[in-house]
Design a protein around this motif. Structure first.
Motif, PDB file in Angstrom:
ATOM      1  N   UNK A  26       0.845  -1.197   0.000  1.00  0.00           N
ATOM      2  CA  UNK A  26       0.000   0.000   0.000  1.00  0.00           C
ATOM      3  C   UNK A  26       0.884   1.252   0.000  1.00  0.00           C
ATOM      4  N   UNK A  27       0.303   2.453  -0.217  1.00  0.00           N
ATOM      5  CA  UNK A  27       1.093   3.693  -0.201  1.00  0.00           C
ATOM      6  C   UNK A  27       1.851   3.864   1.119  1.00  0.00           C
ATOM      7  N   UNK A  28       3.100   4.354   1.061  1.00  0.00           N
ATOM      8  CA  UNK A  28       3.958   4.449   2.255  1.00  0.00           C
ATOM      9  C   UNK A  28       3.343   5.223   3.411  1.00  0.00           C
ATOM     10  N   UNK A  29       2.630   6.319   3.105  1.00  0.00           N
ATOM     11  CA  UNK A  29       2.065   7.112   4.198  1.00  0.00           C
ATOM     12  C   UNK A  29       0.997   6.332   4.965  1.00  0.00           C
ATOM     13  N   UNK A  30       0.199   5.545   4.242  1.00  0.00           N
ATOM     14  CA  UNK A  30      -0.796   4.713   4.914  1.00  0.00           C
ATOM     15  C   UNK A  30      -0.114   3.574   5.678  1.00  0.00           C
ATOM     16  N   UNK A  31       0.917   3.017   5.072  1.00  0.00           N
ATOM     17  CA  UNK A  31       1.643   1.933   5.723  1.00  0.00           C
ATOM     18  C   UNK A  31       2.237   2.398   7.049  1.00  0.00           C
ATOM     19  N   UNK A  32       2.897   3.538   7.030  1.00  0.00           N
ATOM     20  CA  UNK A  32       3.539   4.035   8.245  1.00  0.00           C
ATOM     21  C   UNK A  32       2.502   4.312   9.332  1.00  0.00           C
ATOM     22  N   UNK A  33       1.384   4.905   8.947  1.00  0.00           N
ATOM     23  CA  UNK A  33       0.334   5.197   9.925  1.00  0.00           C
ATOM     24  C   UNK A  33      -0.270   3.908  10.480  1.00  0.00           C
ATOM     25  N   UNK A  34      -0.538   2.947   9.603  1.00  0.00           N
ATOM     26  CA  UNK A  34      -1.129   1.697  10.041  1.00  0.00           C
ATOM     27  C   UNK A  34      -0.216   0.915  10.973  1.00  0.00           C
ATOM     28  N   UNK A  35       1.055   0.853  10.635  1.00  0.00           N
ATOM     29  CA  UNK A  35       1.989   0.094  11.476  1.00  0.00           C
ATOM     30  C   UNK A  35       2.245   0.798  12.801  1.00  0.00           C
ATOM     31  N   UNK A  36       2.197   2.124  12.797  1.00  0.00           N
ATOM     32  CA  UNK A  36       2.343   2.854  14.054  1.00  0.00           C
ATOM     33  C   UNK A  36       1.196   2.509  15.004  1.00  0.00           C
ATOM     34  N   UNK A  37      -0.016   2.462  14.468  1.00  0.00           N
ATOM     35  CA  UNK A  37      -1.170   2.069  15.288  1.00  0.00           C
ATOM     36  C   UNK A  37      -1.022   0.623  15.763  1.00  0.00           C
ATOM     37  N   UNK A  38      -0.589  -0.242  14.859  1.00  0.00           N
ATOM     38  CA  UNK A  38      -0.428  -1.668  15.204  1.00  0.00           C
ATOM     39  C   UNK A  38       0.595  -1.837  16.336  1.00  0.00           C
ATOM     40  N   UNK A  39       1.710  -1.138  16.242  1.00  0.00           N
ATOM     41  CA  UNK A  39       2.739  -1.244  17.276  1.00  0.00           C
ATOM     42  C   UNK A  39       2.192  -0.816  18.628  1.00  0.00           C
ATOM     43  N   UNK A  40       1.407   0.238  18.652  1.00  0.00           N
ATOM     44  CA  UNK A  40       0.827   0.699  19.927  1.00  0.00           C
ATOM     45  C   UNK A  40      -0.059  -0.394  20.539  1.00  0.00           C
ATOM     46  N   UNK A  41      -0.878  -1.040  19.704  1.00  0.00           N
ATOM     47  CA  UNK A  41      -1.769  -2.088  20.211  1.00  0.00           C
ATOM     48  C   UNK A  41      -0.969  -3.289  20.713  1.00  0.00           C
ATOM     49  N   UNK A  42       0.002  -3.733  19.933  1.00  0.00           N
ATOM     50  CA  UNK A  42       0.743  -4.938  20.310  1.00  0.00           C
ATOM     51  C   UNK A  42       1.615  -4.678  21.534  1.00  0.00           C
TER      52      UNK A  42
END
Length: 393
Positions: free
Chosen positions: A373-389
């Motif tokens: 996916x586009x890098x900006x969406x990827x970075x935002x999504x993974x940042x959220x994922x890291x917070x949850x995990x």
């Protein structure tokens, strides 16, 4: 009442994950979708021009069941260049994507009760198609060896009923790239024990770092079927064009089978791919590789903040595959095992991030994330994922 075979399989797990993401988005929730096995990219100019030119010429008739001869000849040249061996058009069947190539292989090779070795985690379609064809999947766990099967484990899984092994490198879902020694060992075993190798190399164009994509056909051509497609290498998932390369007698059987299923693949897509094979200079492929390399680095940087989950190696393809084993060790309050399914549900509800649970790949502790996916969406999504995990209890 439905046929009994429908009890052998359900809908694709990855398709179900995409559907869940879409349903959440349709309900008004902002979703970052990391489920899809596709790259967000414009079309290659040669693909667009080839399709438009065919439409303008009024192309709308049947082609040969397994593809236009010109396309099969072009594919034979491609496979010859890739493998360093001479291939002919009669050894190529054009299919409606790699899934049909795999289905054709299963249907023409397997008798009821035949066993097919499948390293796990596996792409969910592999065992489903074996079951549809009447075969029996035999899984070999790879999780303790960096998601590459140990030769001794493959050898131990071989029986008198073994008919084939499915090799998928770079691997979906894990991103593992098989080393040449492992492939040589499997090839020699196939020769000695007389079974087929179904070699799925759909992600072969995307190998990262100092890893290389090795072709098993260079060792054991007579017992190998190559499965490939343009869904990944040209970002054409919706166009449904793939191919199967193998011995002439197998391709003849595939042609007969395909004549009673789909008949020829989409004719406009055939012309588009032919135009690219004849006129492409590699620029588009290089652009895709560069795009994915950049996204991979963005993703690895984000995932480096994980505290309880190892950062994935992501050797090939375009997936991050997380091992959640340490995260999921504590049992839930009612004593039931905690699996990646719970993590996926939490990510979707708490963070608006859609991922694919490893349970669909035969691994209850795995999590697949696409970085196509586009890098900006990827970075935002993974940042959220890291917070949850990192906050998981």
């Amino acid at each position: 009442m439905l046929a009994q075979r429908t009890n052998l399989f359900g809908s694709s797990g990855t398709a179900a994950a995409r559907a869940a993401a879409k349903a959440a988005a349709d309900a008004g929730k902002e979703i970052i979708d990391l489920t899809a096995g596709e790259i967000w990219s414009d079309l290659a100019p040669t693909i667009r021009e080839g399709a438009i030119e065919a439409i303008n010429r009024g192309v709308n008739r049947y082609t040969d069941t397994v593809g236009m001869m010109e396309l099969r000849e072009a594919l034979a040249r491609k496979v010859s260049l890739d493998t360093g061996q001479i291939w002919k058009a009669e050894e190529i069947a054009v299919t409606s994507g790699a899934k049909q190539a795999l289905f054709n292989a299963a249907m023409v090779l397997l008798n009821p009760g035949d066993e097919v070795i499948i390293p796990a985690p596996y792409w969910t379609t592999f065992p489903a198609q074996v079951l549809i064809a009447g075969g029996t999947p035999v899984f070999v766990d790879t999780r303790s060896n960096g998601y590459v099967p140990r030769f001794e484990d493959i050898k131990a899984a071989v029986t008198d009923r073994t008919r084939a092994i499915v090799i998928n490198t770079p691997n979906n879902p894990t991103g593992a790239v098989y080393d040449v020694q492992t492939l040589i060992g499997i090839a020699e075993l196939a020769i000695n024990r007389n079974f087929w190798i179904v070699f799925d190399e759909c992600y072969g164009d995307f190998v990262h770092g100092d890893h290389r994509h090795h072709l098993i056909v260079s060792v054991v051509r007579a017992r190998t079927l190559i499965v490939n497609a343009f869904s990944k290498s040209l970002a054409l998932t919706g166009w449904r064009i793939g191919y199967l390369a193998g011995p002439k007698e197998v391709i003849n059987a595939v042609k007969a089978l395909q004549s009673h299923t789909t008949s020829n693949p989409n004719v406009i897509a055939q012309h588009a791919v032919l135009a690219h094979l004849q006129g492409g200079d590699g620029t588009y492929e290089s652009k895709l590789r560069s795009q994915l390399a950049s996204a991979r680095q963005v993703g690895l940087n984000a995932l480096s903040s994980l505290t309880r989950v190892p950062v994935p190696k992501a050797q090939g393809g375009f997936y991050f595959y997380l091992d959640l084993s340490d995260l999921l060790k504590p049992a839930s309050m009612n004593g039931a095992a905690v699996t990646a399914d719970e993590v996926v549900n939490s990510l979707l509800s708490e963070a608006g991030v859609a991922a694919v649970s490893g349970t669909v790949f035969g691994d209850p502790a795995g999590l697949r994330l696409s970085y196509g996916i586009p890098p900006e969406k990827l970075e935002a999504g993974l940042s959220r994922l890291v917070d949850v995990l990192n906050a998981w209890e």
